[in-house]
Design an enzyme around this catalytic site. Structure first.
Site, PDB file in Angstrom:
ATOM      1  CE  LYS A 193      -3.739   2.109   2.906  1.00 60.97           C
ATOM      2  NZ  LYS A 193      -4.578   1.778   4.108  1.00 60.97           N
ATOM      3  CB  SER A 268      -7.524   3.883   2.999  1.00 58.39           C
ATOM      4  OG  SER A 268      -6.917   3.463   4.015  1.00 58.39           O
ATOM      5  CB  SER A 269      -6.271  -1.324   1.648  1.00 62.87           C
ATOM      6  OG  SER A 269      -5.592  -0.800   2.986  1.00 62.87           O
ATOM      7  CB  ILE A 289      -7.274   3.661  11.152  1.00 61.60           C
ATOM      8  CG1 ILE A 289      -7.201   4.352  12.517  1.00 61.60           C
ATOM      9  CG2 ILE A 289      -8.076   4.388  10.010  1.00 61.60           C
ATOM     10  CD1 ILE A 289      -6.695   5.747  12.598  1.00 61.60           C
ATOM     11  N   GLY A 290      -9.961   1.854  10.560  1.00 60.85           N
ATOM     12  CA  GLY A 290     -11.567   1.965  10.666  1.00 60.85           C
ATOM     13  C   GLY A 290     -12.262   0.810   9.911  1.00 60.85           C
ATOM     14  N   GLY A 291     -11.411  -0.137   9.138  1.00 64.34           N
ATOM     15  CA  GLY A 291     -12.011  -1.051   8.117  1.00 64.34           C
ATOM     16  C   GLY A 291     -11.322  -1.013   6.708  1.00 64.34           C
ATOM     17  CB  SER A 292      -8.321   0.990   5.478  1.00 63.10           C
ATOM     18  OG  SER A 292      -9.007   2.326   6.220  1.00 63.10           O
TER      19      SER A 292
END
Length: 630
Positions: A193, A268-269, A289-292
């Site tokens: 990433k 985000s990934s 950090i929240g589901g990325s």
């Protein structure tokens, strides 16, 4: 003016920096034909929505308007390598169209050029089998590396998922071949990433200011991967600023979902999810950090695993909210199957990792736990209390529950005490306790993505104005009101109280878990993949994933089924808990998705990564058995 970097073969972005002030000063004209309805003939209520972040903005409803448009004079200066833009996007969609080219001086070995290379067979092998053939010498590592390089290059033409090819992978290949003892990932190509540092390469997070600022050294996880024989070969795309579950930025443009180019790959990934989902990589590293990690995996039909935050080193992981301690970030793997995730963890949890980062507890991979076959006691729920799960999400959980019960496991209903108040008053407050100033500072002097502009409009308001708008919108749009009300600056005393509340919630959650004598938990995962442009409009959906970051529980996703015609019909009757814009948008974002994958989340208590992976493996095994009999 355009040049090429001799080191990476990627187009040099210096000219972009030089003309940055010109870009930011010029707002390109918008022709009448491109004006969204909310700017012209919409009723007053719709006009209001256009200026409120995270609401159904007409101007973001199509991929063509999902990234900034540049003046024609500047577009002429943007380098063009000649690759086609992802299906559904216009040539003016991104700031820098297609910046990834095949590095100069590299050969492009394919099965057509090198008949001895069985490219199709190499690409079809699961990671565990590929690793075995590499370690026994049945396959030479150069054949595998160049096969995946070429596949990634071809895939990037279609979905625009890469930001960099790592030319030093050729020298790493030679180093790997010299290793006396072959590591567990000997010869395996690995994608990385954007926000994970690789020596000599940028980690941009989609910001122009981070161009031409190469990392001085590899992140710890990349160093350990190399010592285990892996070969990092490419870096993948992210949303600007990372805090989004879409995947677009002003440098590299939007990434498309490999299963349907009109859909988002998640974030985000997102670049990693799209690359692996399309076969361009067999193993990747992302952050969460929240589901990325989990959201892109679910959207792209692959597997991903978020360990306990400190189980793997975070040294060399670039973050936009560095310093916040409420939501615990993590680095983790993405791959096509669970055995690949387990192999990654097995390889990383070694003495090299523990020496390079003494903050990581010296806990090697517990093989006996992963290999166990004892029946599990599994808690489950099919929706949370913030946003009602859609019919297809609930079906995915309930069908998986039945498979597990039929296999001899015990399933126990569990009701997580995850209220609206916790999401807004704890999660949002924890991430933005500084009044969002850290987040806002990252965007200073930057050309901004539309979704970022909308959120920045909210975060840059003075605290008194946030409170005023929160009060005004309370009776009309309660969830927006709560969001605004929790983006104000907090005192140190309030932050300490918040951390205490999080610890209390975690203790309560674990006490309920222990009271039911659970091993693991089966949870919903939101999906299917949203239509392009919608993720930024429905931030409340991350309640399904961010919970496990605040709890710091290991969690992974496994695809278990696909959307059916019956799901589509049931979705037409979906009203949600609140009957508000978010509930209506969820229907619009997910409808028309027959055949797209649906996943579930598998969760365990902190430091029980091997048990979580074992549970994921069981879900995967039973799902595959069922599909064979269909």
């Amino acid at each position: 003016m355009q040049t090429q970097s001799m080191q990476t073969g990627i187009i040099d972005k210096e000219s972009i920096q030089q003309r940055g002030s010109t870009v930011l000063a010029g707002v390109p004209p918008i022709s009448p034909s491109t004006l969204p309805k909310c700017h012209s003939s919409s009723p007053p209520s719709d006009l209001l929505l256009c200026f409120l972040p995270h609401l159904p903005l007409c101007c973001l409803s199509s991929p063509q308007l999902s990234a900034p448009r540049l003046p024609v004079s500047l577009l002429a200066q943007v380098p063009q390598v000649g690759h086609p833009w992802p299906l559904g996007w216009s040539s003016q969609t991104s700031f820098n169209r297609d910046v990834v080219s095949w590095p100069p001086g590299w050969s492009r070995p394919t099965s057509g050029v090198n008949p001895g290379v069985e490219a199709d067979r190499i690409l079809s092998l699961p990671l565990v089998e590929l690793s075995e053939e590499l370690r026994t010498g049945s396959l030479p590592p150069e054949h595998v590396l160049y096969t995946y390089l070429d596949k990634a290059f071809q895939v990037n033409k279609d979905i625009n998922c890469l930001t960099d090819f790592l030319q030093e992978c050729e020298s790493q290949l030679q180093e790997v071949k010299k290793q006396e003892k072959k590591g567990l990932l000997y010869g395996i190509p690995v994608s990385v990433k954007d926000s994970i540092e690789c020596k000599g390469h940028d980690s941009t997070m989609g910001f122009l200011k981070n161009l031409n600022r190469p990392a001085a050294e590899d992140s710890v996880v990349v160093q350990v991967l190399k010592r285990q024989g892996a070969i990092p070969f490419a870096k993948s795309n992210v949303p600007q600023g990372l805090l989004s579950y879409d995947c677009s930025n002003v440098i590299f443009g939007p990434t498309a979902n490999p299963l349907n180019h009109t859909r988002s790959p998640g974030g985000s990934s997102g670049g990693e999810g799209a690359l692996i989902g399309s076969g361009g990589s067999i193993l990747g590293i992302g952050t969460d950090i929240g589901g990325s990690l989990r959201i892109p995996a679910a959207f792209c039909g692959i597997c991903a695993f978020k360990p306990t935050g400190s189980r793997l080193s975070q040294k060399g992981m670039v973050a936009i909210l560095r310093g916040q301690k409420s939501a615990i970030p993590a680095i983790g793997p993405m791959a096509r199957d669970v055995d690949s995730l387990a192999l990654f963890m097995r390889a990383l949890l070694c003495d090299d990792l523990f020496r390079l980062d003494s903050s990581v507890p010296p806990m090697p991979f517990k093989e006996e736990v992963y290999a166990s076959s004892r029946p599990l006691r599994i808690g489950y729920y099919d929706t949370d209390s913030l946003t009602l799960a859609t019919p297809s999400m609930r079906r995915a959980v309930l069908e998986t529950k039945k498979l597990l019960e039929d296999a001899g496991h015990t399933l126990v209903p569990f009701k997580p005490h995850f209220s609206e108040d916790f999401f807004f008053n704890v999660c949002l407050m924890g991430l933005f306790a500084d009044g969002s100033s850290t987040y806002v500072d990252n965007f200073k002097g930057e050309l901004k993505e539309p979704y970022a502009r909308q959120f920045l409009l909210m975060t840059k308001m003075p605290d008194w104005f946030k409170k005023l708008i929160s009060w005004i919108t309370g009776p009309i749009i309660p969830r927006l009101s709560k969001m605004l009300g929790n983006l104000v600056t907090r005192s140190v005393k309030e932050v300490w109280a918040l951390h205490s509340e999080i610890e209390g919630y975690k203790r309560e959650f674990m006490a309920d878990w222990r009271k039911l004598d659970l091993d693991v938990m089966l949870c919903p995962m939101f999906g299917p993949a949203f239509k392009a442009g919608y993720p930024s409009k429905i931030p409340v959906l991350v309640s399904y994933t961010v919970l496990h970051n605040f709890l710091d529980f290991p969690a992974g996703v496994v695809p278990v089924t696909t959307v059916t015609e019956e799901d589509e019909e049931a979705l037409k009757s979906y009203k949600g808990y609140h009957h508000d814009w978010y509930d209506k948008l969820l229907v619009k974002a997910t409808c028309g998705a027959v055949g797209l994958p649906l996943a579930v989340q598998c969760v365990a208590l902190p430091w029980e990564e091997e048990l979580c992976l074992r549970f994921m493996k069981e879900v995967e095994r039973l799902t595959q058995q069922k599909q064979k009999h269909l």
